[in-house]
Design a protein around this motif. Structure first.
Motif, PDB file in Angstrom:
ATOM      1  N   VAL A  20       0.869  -1.217  -0.280  1.00  0.00           N
ATOM      2  CA  VAL A  20      -0.032  -0.164  -0.231  1.00  0.00           C
ATOM      3  C   VAL A  20       0.771   1.266   0.199  1.00  0.00           C
ATOM      4  O   VAL A  20       0.703   2.100  -0.667  1.00  0.00           O
ATOM      5  CB  VAL A  20      -0.913   0.010   1.271  1.00  0.00           C
ATOM      6  N   LYS A  24       0.795   4.137  -2.864  1.00  0.00           N
ATOM      7  CA  LYS A  24       0.515   5.571  -2.486  1.00  0.00           C
ATOM      8  C   LYS A  24       1.775   6.490  -3.156  1.00  0.00           C
ATOM      9  O   LYS A  24       1.311   7.733  -3.537  1.00  0.00           O
ATOM     10  CB  LYS A  24       0.396   5.522  -0.893  1.00  0.00           C
ATOM     11  N   THR A  25       2.972   6.141  -2.932  1.00  0.00           N
ATOM     12  CA  THR A  25       4.084   6.908  -3.417  1.00  0.00           C
ATOM     13  C   THR A  25       3.990   6.898  -5.020  1.00  0.00           C
ATOM     14  O   THR A  25       4.404   8.099  -5.410  1.00  0.00           O
ATOM     15  CB  THR A  25       5.368   6.144  -3.076  1.00  0.00           C
ATOM     16  N   ALA A  28       1.218   9.564  -5.608  1.00  0.00           N
ATOM     17  CA  ALA A  28       1.838  10.787  -5.312  1.00  0.00           C
ATOM     18  C   ALA A  28       2.704  11.479  -6.506  1.00  0.00           C
ATOM     19  O   ALA A  28       2.721  12.700  -6.670  1.00  0.00           O
ATOM     20  CB  ALA A  28       2.556  10.898  -4.037  1.00  0.00           C
ATOM     21  N   ALA A  35       1.068   2.171 -10.618  1.00  0.00           N
ATOM     22  CA  ALA A  35       0.266   2.208  -9.385  1.00  0.00           C
ATOM     23  C   ALA A  35      -0.734   1.210  -9.416  1.00  0.00           C
ATOM     24  O   ALA A  35      -0.999   0.419  -8.763  1.00  0.00           O
ATOM     25  CB  ALA A  35       0.003   3.396  -8.878  1.00  0.00           C
ATOM     26  N   LEU A  79      -7.071   5.359  -2.016  1.00  0.00           N
ATOM     27  CA  LEU A  79      -5.835   5.024  -1.200  1.00  0.00           C
ATOM     28  C   LEU A  79      -5.079   6.281  -0.861  1.00  0.00           C
ATOM     29  O   LEU A  79      -4.503   5.984   0.132  1.00  0.00           O
ATOM     30  CB  LEU A  79      -5.217   4.301  -2.249  1.00  0.00           C
ATOM     31  N   PRO A  80      -5.244   7.473  -1.507  1.00  0.00           N
ATOM     32  CA  PRO A  80      -4.064   8.138  -0.946  1.00  0.00           C
ATOM     33  C   PRO A  80      -4.444   8.897   0.308  1.00  0.00           C
ATOM     34  O   PRO A  80      -3.683   9.477   1.242  1.00  0.00           O
ATOM     35  CB  PRO A  80      -4.313   9.321  -2.177  1.00  0.00           C
ATOM     36  N   SER A  81      -5.757   8.779   0.708  1.00  0.00           N
ATOM     37  CA  SER A  81      -6.381   9.013   1.975  1.00  0.00           C
ATOM     38  C   SER A  81      -6.243   8.117   2.880  1.00  0.00           C
ATOM     39  O   SER A  81      -6.852   8.171   4.017  1.00  0.00           O
ATOM     40  CB  SER A  81      -7.789   9.625   1.957  1.00  0.00           C
ATOM     41  N   GLU A  84      -2.364   4.239   7.748  1.00  0.00           N
ATOM     42  CA  GLU A  84      -2.188   2.937   8.001  1.00  0.00           C
ATOM     43  C   GLU A  84      -2.625   2.406   9.440  1.00  0.00           C
ATOM     44  O   GLU A  84      -2.319   1.295   9.903  1.00  0.00           O
ATOM     45  CB  GLU A  84      -0.682   2.661   7.909  1.00  0.00           C
TER      46      GLU A  84
END
Length: 224
Positions: A20, A24-25, A28, A35, A79-81, A84
């Motif tokens: 994950v 996310k990286t 971004a 991704a 997923l960006p929001s 973890e």
């Protein structure tokens, strides 16, 4: 749950978290294609379990496939929001179950205006054929199918929250604390729902000697 099982579960959660973070990286950095390719690994890991959960609710193979696909799309989109603090599996399950609830509500509204059509036998067999083999004899598989049908019919009659708790804790084997996270409830409330659900199921399934005894484990332990 044994120490080995706990370790395996922790390893899966850690592997999910690493993947994950990588997805996310990439998002971004604007690398949508890369991704998506990495996110496909998460889909592979969780698709079978997601289909099982969706089928407990929807019982329509085509709608199950759509619900699972929609849930993965929503998970990728949001997923960006994702934080973890909650394991990916728990977060994704919450998305999936909310989607199933929405579909059931929409189905209920539709059925007010039309005569419901039973799921075709061909569709049922197609979905069953895509499930992993059980390794049981034909006679044992038939008995297991009859038990499952009887139990699922009884579970369908439970209130929404009780049904969710039964599916996640008894069918999928999640610990009470994880079920609480997925349903946004306290652990005490989950235990109350489970107690009431088991009591109701016993009443509906009077005479079914195969029904498991209510769990006596502590809140943090999963089903043995």
């Amino acid at each position: 749950m044994t120490t080995a099982n706990v370790s395996a579960s922790d390893r899966r959660a850690a592997a999910d978290s690493e993947l994950v973070a990588e997805v996310k990286t990439l998002l971004a950095s604007g690398k949508q294609v890369a991704a998506g390719e990495r996110f496909a690994e998460l889909i592979d890991r969780h698709q079978r379990r997601a289909a099982r959960i969706a089928y407990y609710y929807l019982r329509d193979p085509a709608e199950v496939d759509e619900a699972v696909q929609d849930a993965f799309v929503k998970a990728f989109t949001h997923l960006p929001s994702f934080r973890e603090r909650l394991f990916f599996e728990l977060w994704f399950t919450r998305i999936l179950m909310n989607g199933c609830y929405d579909r059931l509500k929409a189905r209920s509204r539709r059925l007010r205006w039309m005569v419901p059509v039973d799921e075709s036998e061909a569709d049922q067999q197609d979905w069953i054929a895509r499930q992993p083999a059980t390794g049981l004899s034909p006679e044992a598989e038939l008995l297991e199918a009859e038990r499952r049908t009887e139990l699922l019919a009884a579970v369908d009659r439970l209130p929404e929250r009780q049904r969710a708790v039964v599916v996640l804790s008894q069918f999928e084997g999640h610990a009470t604390r994880d079920v609480a996270e997925m349903l946004n409830l306290s652990e005490a409330t989950v235990r109350v729902h489970l107690f009431r659900a088991i009591r109701t199921l016993r009443r509906h399934l009077a005479g079914a000697t195969w029904l498991a005894q209510p769990p006596t484990r502590s809140a943090g332990e999963a089903k043995v």
